[in-house]
Structures are given as structure tokens and as C-alpha cells.
Design a protein around this motif. Structure first.
Motif, short mmCIF file in Angstrom:
data_model
loop_
_atom_site.label_atom_id
_atom_site.label_comp_id
_atom_site.label_asym_id
_atom_site.label_seq_id
_atom_site.Cartn_x
_atom_site.Cartn_y
_atom_site.Cartn_z
N PHE A 89 11.65 27.45 -22.88
CA PHE A 89 12.57 26.71 -22.57
C PHE A 89 13.06 26.68 -20.97
O PHE A 89 13.83 25.93 -20.48
CB PHE A 89 14.12 27.01 -23.29
CG PHE A 89 13.67 26.80 -24.92
CD1 PHE A 89 14.29 25.66 -25.32
CD2 PHE A 89 13.40 27.71 -25.67
CE1 PHE A 89 13.93 25.05 -26.67
CE2 PHE A 89 13.38 27.41 -27.10
CZ PHE A 89 13.88 26.01 -27.48
N THR A 120 11.09 32.98 -26.28
CA THR A 120 11.42 31.82 -26.65
C THR A 120 12.34 31.73 -28.10
O THR A 120 13.15 30.98 -28.18
CB THR A 120 9.99 31.03 -26.95
OG1 THR A 120 9.35 31.11 -25.66
CG2 THR A 120 10.26 29.50 -27.56
N ALA A 124 15.95 30.01 -28.03
CA ALA A 124 16.14 28.72 -28.84
C ALA A 124 17.53 29.05 -29.74
O ALA A 124 18.30 28.00 -29.84
CB ALA A 124 15.09 28.69 -29.95
N PHE A 129 19.54 26.07 -31.71
CA PHE A 129 18.27 25.71 -32.89
C PHE A 129 18.46 26.74 -33.90
O PHE A 129 18.37 27.99 -33.78
CB PHE A 129 16.98 25.70 -31.85
CG PHE A 129 17.15 24.43 -31.17
CD1 PHE A 129 16.52 23.27 -31.63
CD2 PHE A 129 17.45 24.83 -29.88
CE1 PHE A 129 16.60 22.14 -30.75
CE2 PHE A 129 17.29 23.71 -28.76
CZ PHE A 129 17.00 22.50 -29.37
N VAL A 131 15.99 28.75 -36.25
CA VAL A 131 14.57 29.36 -35.96
C VAL A 131 13.94 29.98 -37.07
O VAL A 131 14.66 30.89 -37.79
CB VAL A 131 14.38 30.21 -34.95
CG1 VAL A 131 12.97 30.56 -34.60
CG2 VAL A 131 15.03 29.35 -33.70
#
Length: 183
Positions: A89, A120, A124, A129, A131
């Protein structure tokens, strides 16, 4: 909306013996199983490639280690994100790509678990997000701590999964994810 499959650093540099002993010899085939399921359904896939700026890195562009491993290499039309640091990211357009898809849930796999995958996954989750992390589609290498103790790859792997589970990701496995894909 379908989950996005993100493959981290599936490059020939990971074949370098300098990484030392590793665990999970089935990781590549498990990643390939996920990749095949996503391709069969036409779901979004992002291949993350490490383009190291360090002169001594096997991931440096222009050398064989920078190339993708054949089993999990991108096909024409599949997204590739090139990163220069551990998290996919940072310094990339990955957030914009994912937001253009409606900020879907992510399935993240690859190498090294306690390095680029972990970085990551953490970012995230911090960006909001959802995940899922299939532990059997990642691998780890032996690691020496600052006291000189050598931690076996499997111990590094299991501790990293435990640290990520719940707060940053739902740690799962490939069979469980594929059951949800088929079901």
C-alpha cells in the motif's frame, strides 16, 4: 462484490539460498489453487511485485530474481502493483485500485509472512479492509532474534499468524476459502 486476491512477492528472488531454511513447501501449490479459482470466476487479482532499490537485493529490477515465478505468474490483463517497500500500500496506487472496486474484502497470500505479507495485512486492516489470510498459502524462513536465538521457520510462521489473527485478519486456510468460493 467479490474478494480481491492479492499475491505478494511471488518472484524468483525467493529461490535465493540466502533466505535460509523455510517452512510450508506446499505454499506455492496452495497459492496456485487460489489463483486458479479466482481466474475461473473472473474475480479480481492483484500481483504485487517487489522492485527493490537496494543494490544487493535479489529483488532488484534487471536481474532474474525480479521475475515472477512461473506457477503463479500473472497472465495478460491481470493487475500488477510494483512496490519498493514491504507494504503493497505504500508508494503505490493499490488503495485507489481497490476503492474503484468498491473497497472489497481481500485475500492476501505470499511471502515472506513475517515481512511483506504481514506489512501489507496490517496496513490493509488499518485502512478498513476486511482481510482473510490463508496461512498455508504463505511461508516463513528461519530468523535469528537480537539475543542470537535462532527461531525455526515454523515457529516464526505460527507466531506471526497468531499476532495477525483477529485484530488484523481472519487467519484461515486455502480449503476453507475455496469452500466459500464454490459454495
Amino acid at each position: 462484490m467479490n474478494d480481491v486476491l492479492i499475491l505478494i512477492d511471488q518472484q524468483k528472488a525467493m529461490e535465493d539460498p540466502g533466505w535460509g531454511p523455510r517452512n510450508n513447501p506446499d505454499a506455492e501449490s496452495n497459492i496456485a489453487r487460489l489463483l486458479a479459482a479466482w481466474r475461473d470466476r473472473g474475480w479480481p487479482i492483484v500481483h504485487v511485485k517487489h522492485d527493490s532499490t537496494r543494490a544487493d537485493s535479489p529483488f532488484r529490477p534487471g536481474q532474474p530474481g525480479n521475475d515472477f515465478r512461473p506457477l503463479t505468474a500473472p497472465r495478460p490483463g491481470e493487475d500488477i502493483v510494483a512496490k519498493k517497500v514491504h507494504s503493497a500500500f505504500i508508494g503505490t496506487d493499490l488503495v485507489a485500485r481497490l476503492e474503484s472496486l468498491g473497497k472489497p474484502a481481500l485475500v492476501i497470500c505470499g511471502v515472506l509472512l513475517a515481512n511483506s505479507v504481514e506489512a501489507t495485512v496490517r496496513v490493509a486492516a488499518n485502512l478498513g479492509f476486511a482481510v482473510r489470510l490463508p496461512g498455508d498459502a504463505c511461508w516463513s524462513c528461519d530468523k535469528r532474534d537480537l539475543t542470537g536465538r535462532l527461531w525455526p521457520a515454523e515457529d516464526v510462521h505460527q507466531l506471526t499468524l497468531a499476532l495477525l489473527d483477529g485484530e488484523y485478519a481472519e487467519v484461515t486456510n486455502v480449503d476453507e476459502i475455496l469452500r466459500g468460493v464454490v459454495g
